[in-house]
Design an enzyme around this catalytic site. Sequence first.
Site, PDB file in Angstrom:
ATOM      1  N   SER A 146     -20.378 -24.555   4.059  1.00 58.71           N
ATOM      2  CA  SER A 146     -20.828 -23.162   4.104  1.00 58.71           C
ATOM      3  C   SER A 146     -21.500 -22.921   5.449  1.00 58.71           C
ATOM      4  CB  SER A 146     -21.833 -22.925   2.972  1.00 58.71           C
ATOM      5  OG  SER A 146     -22.581 -21.744   3.181  1.00 58.71           O
ATOM      6  N   TYR A 159     -28.783 -23.860  -3.006  1.00 63.93           N
ATOM      7  CA  TYR A 159     -27.463 -23.736  -2.376  1.00 63.93           C
ATOM      8  C   TYR A 159     -27.515 -24.233  -0.934  1.00 63.93           C
ATOM      9  CZ  TYR A 159     -22.990 -21.594  -1.079  1.00 63.93           C
ATOM     10  OH  TYR A 159     -21.698 -21.379  -0.644  1.00 63.93           O
TER      11      TYR A 159
HETATM   12  P1  NAP Z   1     -16.008 -18.231  -6.891  1.00 65.34           P
HETATM   13  O1  NAP Z   1     -15.036 -17.143  -6.706  1.00 65.34           O
HETATM   14  O2  NAP Z   1     -17.279 -17.980  -7.627  1.00 65.34           O
HETATM   15  O3  NAP Z   1     -15.234 -19.476  -7.550  1.00 65.34           O
HETATM   16  C1  NAP Z   1     -15.937 -20.628  -7.886  1.00 65.34           C
HETATM   17  C2  NAP Z   1     -14.988 -21.680  -8.411  1.00 65.34           C
HETATM   18  O4  NAP Z   1     -15.771 -22.836  -8.743  1.00 65.34           O
HETATM   19  C3  NAP Z   1     -14.262 -21.234  -9.662  1.00 65.34           C
HETATM   20  O5  NAP Z   1     -12.930 -21.665  -9.617  1.00 65.34           O
HETATM   21  C4  NAP Z   1     -15.025 -21.940 -10.774  1.00 65.34           C
HETATM   22  O6  NAP Z   1     -14.190 -22.321 -11.858  1.00 65.34           O
HETATM   23  C5  NAP Z   1     -15.506 -23.201 -10.096  1.00 65.34           C
HETATM   24  N1  NAP Z   1     -16.697 -23.707 -10.764  1.00 65.34           N
HETATM   25  C6  NAP Z   1     -17.909 -23.115 -10.878  1.00 65.34           C
HETATM   26  N2  NAP Z   1     -18.741 -23.867 -11.623  1.00 65.34           N
HETATM   27  C7  NAP Z   1     -18.025 -24.964 -12.002  1.00 65.34           C
HETATM   28  C8  NAP Z   1     -18.326 -26.111 -12.784  1.00 65.34           C
HETATM   29  N3  NAP Z   1     -19.529 -26.300 -13.340  1.00 65.34           N
HETATM   30  N4  NAP Z   1     -17.349 -27.024 -12.956  1.00 65.34           N
HETATM   31  C9  NAP Z   1     -16.143 -26.843 -12.402  1.00 65.34           C
HETATM   32  N5  NAP Z   1     -15.798 -25.788 -11.666  1.00 65.34           N
HETATM   33  C10 NAP Z   1     -16.733 -24.859 -11.458  1.00 65.34           C
HETATM   34  O7  NAP Z   1     -16.507 -18.808  -5.499  1.00 65.34           O
HETATM   35  P2  NAP Z   1     -15.803 -18.918  -4.081  1.00 65.34           P
HETATM   36  O8  NAP Z   1     -16.436 -17.933  -3.195  1.00 65.34           O
HETATM   37  O9  NAP Z   1     -14.335 -18.960  -4.206  1.00 65.34           O
HETATM   38  O10 NAP Z   1     -16.384 -20.333  -3.636  1.00 65.34           O
HETATM   39  C11 NAP Z   1     -15.593 -21.498  -3.519  1.00 65.34           C
HETATM   40  C12 NAP Z   1     -16.353 -22.463  -2.631  1.00 65.34           C
HETATM   41  O11 NAP Z   1     -16.557 -21.880  -1.358  1.00 65.34           O
HETATM   42  C13 NAP Z   1     -17.736 -22.829  -3.162  1.00 65.34           C
HETATM   43  O12 NAP Z   1     -18.018 -24.185  -2.899  1.00 65.34           O
HETATM   44  C14 NAP Z   1     -18.646 -21.922  -2.352  1.00 65.34           C
HETATM   45  O13 NAP Z   1     -19.941 -22.421  -2.247  1.00 65.34           O
HETATM   46  C15 NAP Z   1     -17.918 -21.940  -1.023  1.00 65.34           C
HETATM   47  N6  NAP Z   1     -18.268 -20.839  -0.133  1.00 65.34           N
HETATM   48  C16 NAP Z   1     -18.016 -19.556  -0.466  1.00 65.34           C
HETATM   49  C17 NAP Z   1     -18.346 -18.544   0.438  1.00 65.34           C
HETATM   50  C18 NAP Z   1     -18.095 -17.097   0.149  1.00 65.34           C
HETATM   51  O14 NAP Z   1     -18.465 -16.255   0.981  1.00 65.34           O
HETATM   52  N7  NAP Z   1     -17.473 -16.722  -0.935  1.00 65.34           N
HETATM   53  C19 NAP Z   1     -18.946 -18.861   1.649  1.00 65.34           C
HETATM   54  C20 NAP Z   1     -19.191 -20.190   1.943  1.00 65.34           C
HETATM   55  C21 NAP Z   1     -18.838 -21.180   1.057  1.00 65.34           C
HETATM   56  P3  NAP Z   1     -14.184 -21.567 -13.292  1.00 65.34           P
HETATM   57  O15 NAP Z   1     -14.260 -20.088 -13.041  1.00 65.34           O
HETATM   58  O16 NAP Z   1     -12.890 -22.020 -13.882  1.00 65.34           O
HETATM   59  O17 NAP Z   1     -15.377 -22.102 -14.029  1.00 65.34           O
END
Ligand code: NAP
Length: 254
Positions: A146, A159
């Site tokens: 991140s 986080y």
């Molecule tokens: P998201 O849309 O909230 O998706 C999160 C994913 O993680 C979902 O597929 C969810 O699966 C899974 N997940 C959550 N809790 C879980 C658990 N306890 N066990 C297994 N799976 C779990 O988030 P995203 O934005 O795509 O984020 C994906 C990654 O990118 C994360 O590591 C996040 O920190 C990172 N990130 C995101 C951003 C951003 O701006 N969005 C920026 C920097 C980094 P289910 O729904 O099936 O539970």
Amino acid sequence: MAKGMFSLDGCAALVTGASRGIGAAIARALAEAGADVAVHGNATSPEETCEAVRASGGKAVAVVADMADPQAPDRLVVETVASLGGLDIVVNNAGIIRRGPTVSTSDEDWAAVIDVNLNGVFRLCRAAGRHLLETGRGGKIINIASLLSFQGGLNVPAYAASKSAIAGLTRELSNEWAVEGINVNAIAPGYFRTDNTEALQKDEARSRHILDRIPAGRWGEPSDVGGAAVFLASRASDYVNGQILAVDGGWLGR
Ligand code: NAP
């Protein structure tokens, strides 16, 4: 289908948190480059992503696990190898965020974030590393970091701690395994339009401040991470080790 050094033909990948958001886009991109994919989800069905992988001509299998469960990572590796015939690429993408000032952050919130974002990632790296070392064929591990692997953020103490730790873990594992042909790298997405950032998107003032600082002039869309993931999963990155690759529209350069 990707050609030459970017081709993932014949590769088997496991992508966690691929039921939606950035993970789903990464699973699709890897499949478009030729990979078969074990599509992981927990509360959301991974089937839609599996369909997209199959539409690209790849094999897809849905795997379900709570990444906070200490037993889950070993099982995911076993299931992927059993259903895809191997495991070459692991993308540690599943992650959660709990927003709030430190003084009102409970032990439970802290532990929940650290369990999924750090402990689960460590365990899956360890399980994948054991498998890849045993095969002796090398492989690719990509952790999703991140901007908060570089910066402190605001009102997201667990986080920020978890993602800074991911940067350190990525470099440490790279130092252990680079000589074995296992590339361990990370992608640091900037601000992306997913459920993870819903609160920020809804906060007009914060949303505008964020946008003002992004040189590219827009938030990221999940598909924006696909190219970096294919690069780090492919032969094209064979001499890239321990890097945290920001995909942020230029945010960190400001
Ligand atoms: P998201 O849309 O909230 O998706 C999160 C994913 O993680 C979902 O597929 C969810 O699966 C899974 N997940 C959550 N809790 C879980 C658990 N306890 N066990 C297994 N799976 C779990 O988030 P995203 O934005 O795509 O984020 C994906 C990654 O990118 C994360 O590591 C996040 O920190 C990172 N990130 C995101 C951003 C951003 O701006 N969005 C920026 C920097 C980094 P289910 O729904 O099936 O539970």
